[in-house]
Design a protein around this motif. Sequence first.
Motif, PDB file in Angstrom:
ATOM      1  N   CYS A 110       0.956  -1.337   0.059  1.00 58.38           N
ATOM      2  CA  CYS A 110      -0.161   0.130   0.071  1.00 58.38           C
ATOM      3  C   CYS A 110       0.847   1.223   0.005  1.00 58.38           C
ATOM      4  O   CYS A 110       0.633   2.143  -0.791  1.00 58.38           O
ATOM      5  CB  CYS A 110      -0.804   0.073   1.296  1.00 58.38           C
ATOM      6  SG  CYS A 110      -2.137  -1.120   1.076  1.00 58.38           S
ATOM      7  N   MET A 114       0.883   4.039  -2.996  1.00 57.27           N
ATOM      8  CA  MET A 114       0.593   5.456  -2.683  1.00 57.27           C
ATOM      9  C   MET A 114       1.572   6.277  -3.371  1.00 57.27           C
ATOM     10  O   MET A 114       1.636   7.524  -3.856  1.00 57.27           O
ATOM     11  CB  MET A 114       0.149   5.709  -1.347  1.00 57.27           C
ATOM     12  CG  MET A 114      -0.375   7.163  -1.311  1.00 57.27           C
ATOM     13  SD  MET A 114      -1.161   7.480   0.305  1.00 57.27           S
ATOM     14  CE  MET A 114      -1.840   9.128   0.155  1.00 57.27           C
ATOM     15  N   PHE A 155      -8.443  -0.092  -1.561  1.00 56.22           N
ATOM     16  CA  PHE A 155      -7.126   1.135  -1.321  1.00 56.22           C
ATOM     17  C   PHE A 155      -6.825   1.382  -2.837  1.00 56.22           C
ATOM     18  O   PHE A 155      -6.630   2.553  -3.063  1.00 56.22           O
ATOM     19  CB  PHE A 155      -6.245   0.504  -0.451  1.00 56.22           C
ATOM     20  CG  PHE A 155      -5.269   1.291  -0.003  1.00 56.22           C
ATOM     21  CD1 PHE A 155      -5.429   2.598   0.981  1.00 56.22           C
ATOM     22  CD2 PHE A 155      -3.952   1.604  -0.715  1.00 56.22           C
ATOM     23  CE1 PHE A 155      -4.535   3.639   1.109  1.00 56.22           C
ATOM     24  CE2 PHE A 155      -2.990   2.439  -0.686  1.00 56.22           C
ATOM     25  CZ  PHE A 155      -3.181   3.581   0.670  1.00 56.22           C
ATOM     26  N   ASP A 158      -9.217   3.185  -4.625  1.00 53.08           N
ATOM     27  CA  ASP A 158      -9.284   4.555  -4.098  1.00 53.08           C
ATOM     28  C   ASP A 158      -8.296   5.581  -4.637  1.00 53.08           C
ATOM     29  O   ASP A 158      -8.302   6.661  -5.129  1.00 53.08           O
ATOM     30  CB  ASP A 158      -9.237   4.804  -2.768  1.00 53.08           C
ATOM     31  CG  ASP A 158     -10.403   4.418  -1.811  1.00 53.08           C
ATOM     32  OD1 ASP A 158     -11.476   4.277  -2.602  1.00 53.08           O
ATOM     33  OD2 ASP A 158     -10.534   3.946  -0.573  1.00 53.08           O
ATOM     34  N   LEU A 159      -7.098   4.894  -4.717  1.00 46.31           N
ATOM     35  CA  LEU A 159      -5.876   5.549  -5.460  1.00 46.31           C
ATOM     36  C   LEU A 159      -6.234   6.079  -6.898  1.00 46.31           C
ATOM     37  O   LEU A 159      -5.705   7.152  -7.314  1.00 46.31           O
ATOM     38  CB  LEU A 159      -4.611   4.887  -5.330  1.00 46.31           C
ATOM     39  CG  LEU A 159      -4.095   4.756  -4.015  1.00 46.31           C
ATOM     40  CD1 LEU A 159      -2.717   3.841  -3.936  1.00 46.31           C
ATOM     41  CD2 LEU A 159      -3.649   6.077  -3.351  1.00 46.31           C
ATOM     42  N   LYS A 162     -10.111   8.327  -6.610  1.00 46.07           N
ATOM     43  CA  LYS A 162     -10.629   9.426  -5.644  1.00 46.07           C
ATOM     44  C   LYS A 162      -9.580  10.615  -5.673  1.00 46.07           C
ATOM     45  O   LYS A 162      -8.292  10.476  -6.038  1.00 46.07           O
ATOM     46  CB  LYS A 162     -10.924   8.864  -4.181  1.00 46.07           C
ATOM     47  CG  LYS A 162     -11.764   7.933  -3.862  1.00 46.07           C
ATOM     48  CD  LYS A 162     -11.868   7.504  -2.400  1.00 46.07           C
ATOM     49  CE  LYS A 162     -13.140   6.888  -2.277  1.00 46.07           C
ATOM     50  NZ  LYS A 162     -13.467   6.683  -0.673  1.00 46.07           N
ATOM     51  N   ARG A 164      -8.653  12.378  -2.881  1.00 46.60           N
ATOM     52  CA  ARG A 164      -7.804  12.302  -1.593  1.00 46.60           C
ATOM     53  C   ARG A 164      -7.903  11.165  -0.984  1.00 46.60           C
ATOM     54  O   ARG A 164      -8.762  10.402  -1.014  1.00 46.60           O
ATOM     55  CB  ARG A 164      -8.568  13.363  -0.423  1.00 46.60           C
ATOM     56  CG  ARG A 164      -8.473  14.716  -0.969  1.00 46.60           C
ATOM     57  CD  ARG A 164      -8.850  15.518   0.142  1.00 46.60           C
ATOM     58  NE  ARG A 164      -7.914  15.726   1.267  1.00 46.60           N
ATOM     59  CZ  ARG A 164      -7.000  16.725   1.520  1.00 46.60           C
ATOM     60  NH1 ARG A 164      -6.958  17.677   0.546  1.00 46.60           N
ATOM     61  NH2 ARG A 164      -6.278  16.726   2.407  1.00 46.60           N
ATOM     62  N   VAL A 165      -6.548  10.641  -0.549  1.00 45.81           N
ATOM     63  CA  VAL A 165      -6.469   9.185   0.139  1.00 45.81           C
ATOM     64  C   VAL A 165      -5.362   9.520   1.247  1.00 45.81           C
ATOM     65  O   VAL A 165      -4.646  10.218   1.216  1.00 45.81           O
ATOM     66  CB  VAL A 165      -6.027   8.149  -0.945  1.00 45.81           C
ATOM     67  CG1 VAL A 165      -5.563   6.906  -0.037  1.00 45.81           C
ATOM     68  CG2 VAL A 165      -6.909   8.090  -2.127  1.00 45.81           C
ATOM     69  N   CYS A 166      -5.935   8.889   2.401  1.00 49.73           N
ATOM     70  CA  CYS A 166      -5.151   9.024   3.679  1.00 49.73           C
ATOM     71  C   CYS A 166      -4.691  10.794   3.901  1.00 49.73           C
ATOM     72  O   CYS A 166      -3.500  11.290   4.179  1.00 49.73           O
ATOM     73  CB  CYS A 166      -3.689   8.425   3.574  1.00 49.73           C
ATOM     74  SG  CYS A 166      -4.030   6.746   3.478  1.00 49.73           S
TER      75      CYS A 166
END
Length: 226
Positions: A110, A114, A155, A158-159, A162, A164-166
Amino acid sequence: MSHQADAKALLDSRGLYDGQTFHGVNPLLLVEKIIRDRILDSLYWKEQCFGLNAATLLDRATELRYVGGSYANQKPTPFISLLFKLLQIQPERPIVLAYLTDPEFKYLRCLAAMYIRLTWSAVDIFKTLEPLMGDFRKVRVRGAQGFRLSYVDEFIDDLLTKERVCDIALPRMMTRAMLEDTEELEPRESLLGSEVESDGEDEDNGLEEGETTEAATAEAATTKED
């Protein structure tokens, strides 16, 4: 404190940075200032990120037990702190790919994913991360509201989808559909579509077998009556 000074030196506001850039900017600026400051002031950064390089960061990353940006009173997680360290040391691509493809440590995967999303081109991001959509291992996510359960494939999705992540605003990139339209990416073959097609073939085969059996039974009955 020297590693903290080094990080702040890379953030010189007078434009003196002459290192590698991503998306045309100093990579550390990909993290908003308020989060950068909290990372640099955190105990984890001062004690656990001191002197890390691409090899020793691996040891820290294998100790991760969750992903996330900030929690409690806006404290940065170890995950986001190591991501910031990656942006500082900028490991070579083969090293990042080694992190990503390690089959044992899901949080390392992960972390690498990112970093790739923040620094690579859109085409390379899709080509590299989409194969991980088949990784259904559970991961813990820590945020302001506590812990929640997610999965590696979620996850990754989402990357890719989206903004925004984390708690990090992701750089804008072209969507998959746009990249397909410009023929920079081949259309993605859906795993679900393959399964549906396979099920359809099985049903067709079953119908054909059933029809053959019924025909044979009818023929046998006619022969017996004769």
